[in-house]
Design a protein around this motif. Structure first.
Motif, PDB file in Angstrom:
ATOM      1  N   TRP A 163       0.594  -1.357  -0.051  1.00 15.95           N
ATOM      2  CA  TRP A 163      -0.113   0.159   0.036  1.00 15.95           C
ATOM      3  C   TRP A 163       0.738   1.286  -0.129  1.00 15.95           C
ATOM      4  O   TRP A 163       1.529   1.557  -0.758  1.00 15.95           O
ATOM      5  CB  TRP A 163      -0.860   0.006   1.362  1.00 15.95           C
ATOM      6  CG  TRP A 163      -1.812  -1.227   1.196  1.00 15.95           C
ATOM      7  CD1 TRP A 163      -2.089  -2.097   2.076  1.00 15.95           C
ATOM      8  CD2 TRP A 163      -2.640  -1.811   0.045  1.00 15.95           C
ATOM      9  NE1 TRP A 163      -3.017  -3.035   1.625  1.00 15.95           N
ATOM     10  CE2 TRP A 163      -3.523  -2.930   0.365  1.00 15.95           C
ATOM     11  CE3 TRP A 163      -2.844  -1.295  -1.361  1.00 15.95           C
ATOM     12  CZ2 TRP A 163      -4.156  -3.614  -0.362  1.00 15.95           C
ATOM     13  CZ3 TRP A 163      -3.740  -1.974  -1.966  1.00 15.95           C
ATOM     14  CH2 TRP A 163      -4.464  -3.326  -1.785  1.00 15.95           C
ATOM     15  N   PHE A 164       1.009   2.080   0.998  1.00 10.24           N
ATOM     16  CA  PHE A 164       1.631   3.236   1.080  1.00 10.24           C
ATOM     17  C   PHE A 164       3.116   3.157   1.545  1.00 10.24           C
ATOM     18  O   PHE A 164       3.805   4.142   1.344  1.00 10.24           O
ATOM     19  CB  PHE A 164       0.899   4.418   2.047  1.00 10.24           C
ATOM     20  CG  PHE A 164      -0.504   4.697   1.545  1.00 10.24           C
ATOM     21  CD1 PHE A 164      -0.625   5.751   0.722  1.00 10.24           C
ATOM     22  CD2 PHE A 164      -1.622   3.996   2.043  1.00 10.24           C
ATOM     23  CE1 PHE A 164      -1.977   6.186   0.052  1.00 10.24           C
ATOM     24  CE2 PHE A 164      -2.814   4.655   1.698  1.00 10.24           C
ATOM     25  CZ  PHE A 164      -2.963   5.708   0.724  1.00 10.24           C
ATOM     26  N   ILE A 175      -6.009   9.293  -5.339  1.00 12.18           N
ATOM     27  CA  ILE A 175      -5.545   7.959  -5.074  1.00 12.18           C
ATOM     28  C   ILE A 175      -6.678   7.157  -5.471  1.00 12.18           C
ATOM     29  O   ILE A 175      -7.991   7.309  -5.117  1.00 12.18           O
ATOM     30  CB  ILE A 175      -5.283   7.864  -3.298  1.00 12.18           C
ATOM     31  CG1 ILE A 175      -4.176   8.655  -2.947  1.00 12.18           C
ATOM     32  CG2 ILE A 175      -4.997   6.315  -3.012  1.00 12.18           C
ATOM     33  CD1 ILE A 175      -4.054   8.648  -1.453  1.00 12.18           C
ATOM     34  N   ILE A 215      -6.396   1.313   3.480  1.00 10.33           N
ATOM     35  CA  ILE A 215      -6.110   2.337   2.545  1.00 10.33           C
ATOM     36  C   ILE A 215      -6.862   3.669   2.949  1.00 10.33           C
ATOM     37  O   ILE A 215      -6.196   4.705   3.091  1.00 10.33           O
ATOM     38  CB  ILE A 215      -6.778   2.100   0.992  1.00 10.33           C
ATOM     39  CG1 ILE A 215      -5.916   0.787   0.420  1.00 10.33           C
ATOM     40  CG2 ILE A 215      -6.719   3.076   0.167  1.00 10.33           C
ATOM     41  CD1 ILE A 215      -6.489   0.072  -0.742  1.00 10.33           C
ATOM     42  N   ALA A 219      -4.743   7.380   3.773  1.00 13.35           N
ATOM     43  CA  ALA A 219      -4.881   8.042   2.430  1.00 13.35           C
ATOM     44  C   ALA A 219      -4.692   9.643   2.763  1.00 13.35           C
ATOM     45  O   ALA A 219      -3.977  10.217   2.133  1.00 13.35           O
ATOM     46  CB  ALA A 219      -6.214   7.940   1.839  1.00 13.35           C
ATOM     47  N   LEU A 229      -9.898  10.131  -2.941  1.00 17.19           N
ATOM     48  CA  LEU A 229      -9.696   9.175  -2.950  1.00 17.19           C
ATOM     49  C   LEU A 229     -10.789   8.078  -3.500  1.00 17.19           C
ATOM     50  O   LEU A 229     -12.218   8.512  -2.876  1.00 17.19           O
ATOM     51  CB  LEU A 229      -9.385   8.693  -1.289  1.00 17.19           C
ATOM     52  CG  LEU A 229      -9.524   7.075  -1.027  1.00 17.19           C
ATOM     53  CD1 LEU A 229      -8.441   6.344  -1.816  1.00 17.19           C
ATOM     54  CD2 LEU A 229      -9.690   6.702   0.573  1.00 17.19           C
TER      55      LEU A 229
END
Ligand code: GLN
Length: 270
Positions: A163-164, A175, A215, A219, A229
């Motif tokens: 993910w991030f 995103i 997420i 985000a 998002l």
């Protein structure tokens, strides 16, 4: 063995359209060749390939994995069992993303869990002003995505990671993600060729919302002011998704249906 005889030999074993597409791919013939010259001989190696594919298709293996490609939004993408086969409902995510990108001068976008790269590549090609980054945990999936970006001439910056994790300190205007959202043990996972697809791309191994929670929670720290998002989810996850978005400080949390009228994408902005 001729083209016409090969096609006839598959009759009753698999769907007629699938048989035709497999024969075209095994022999490098077009549909027109098949119609106009069914008497064309098929070389032994091509026929052996066709027979193998017909048997595997009859056993449930998805056509896209056999021929190694699938179409999405009018473009042909390479696929392998390392990536999910493109689904038409993911077009909703693309359309919404393009709508948010319209009017931004040089927006930055990140696609989390890019898989075959259909989302990142489609956005890079359809919004040339955007700078597109794509993340995936699977190196094998990323190799497929990289190849697709190269073949379709899309500029995408690929990062391997969870993910991030590979985006520390970076901020984006948008995103997007099509994360795994099928709940562990969902009977759907045993149907329609899904057992042949990468389980890590389909299910979080939990209630289906684990990756979405992850997420949504992280985000905001990676969005510019006003950033959006947008993520794909299951038919019954709209309300939970909006609640997660609102709890994480997103405004205008909303859910959008796919072409079948099923809740499919939710999103919000800072
Ligand atoms: N829509 C897919 C399916 O139901 C799942 C895709 C996903 O988990 N991201 O087969």
């Amino acid at each position: 063995m001729t083209l016409g005889e090969a096609l006839a030999a598959a009759r009753g074993q698999i769907d007629r359209l699938d048989a035709r597409l497999l024969l075209q791919s095994a022999t490098a013939c077009s549909h027109a060749d098949l119609l106009a010259r069914p008497e064309t001989p098929v070389i032994a190696s091509a026929y052996a390939q066709f027979v193998d594919w017909v048997a595997r298709r009859a056993a449930g293996e998805p056509l896209a994995y056999l021929v190694g490609e699938a179409e999405f939004r009018g473009r042909v993408f390479q696929v392998s069992p390392a990536v999910l086969i493109p689904r038409p409902e993911t077009e909703v995510l693309i359309d919404l993303a393009l709508d948010k990108l319209t009017g931004m001068v040089s927006p930055s976008v990140v696609d989390l869990g890019t898989g075959s790269g259909i989302v990142a590549v489609s956005l890079a090609l359809e919004c040339p002003a955007a700078t597109v980054t794509a993340v995936d945990l699977s190196e094998a999936a990323m190799a497929v995505a990289r190849n697709n970006a190269g073949r379709l001439r899309a500029r995408v910056d690929f990062r391997a990671g969870d993910w991030f994790a590979p985006l520390a300190g970076e901020h984006f205007n948008l995103i997007v993600s099509n994360p795994p959202y099928v709940a562990d043990g969902d009977p759907h996972l045993a149907l329609n060729g899904l057992p042949f697809e990468p389980q890590m791309a389909l299910t979080d191994g939990a209630d289906g919302l684990d990756c979405i929670r992850c997420i949504v929670a992280d985000a905001a720290a990676h969005l510019n002011p006003g950033g959006w998002l947008l993520f794909e989810h299951g038919y019954d996850q709209g309300e939970a998704s909006r609640n997660l978005l609102t709890a994480a400080g997103f405004k205008a949390a909303s859910t959008f249906p796919d072409l079948a009228g099923i809740d499919r994408v939710s999103g919000g902005h800072l």
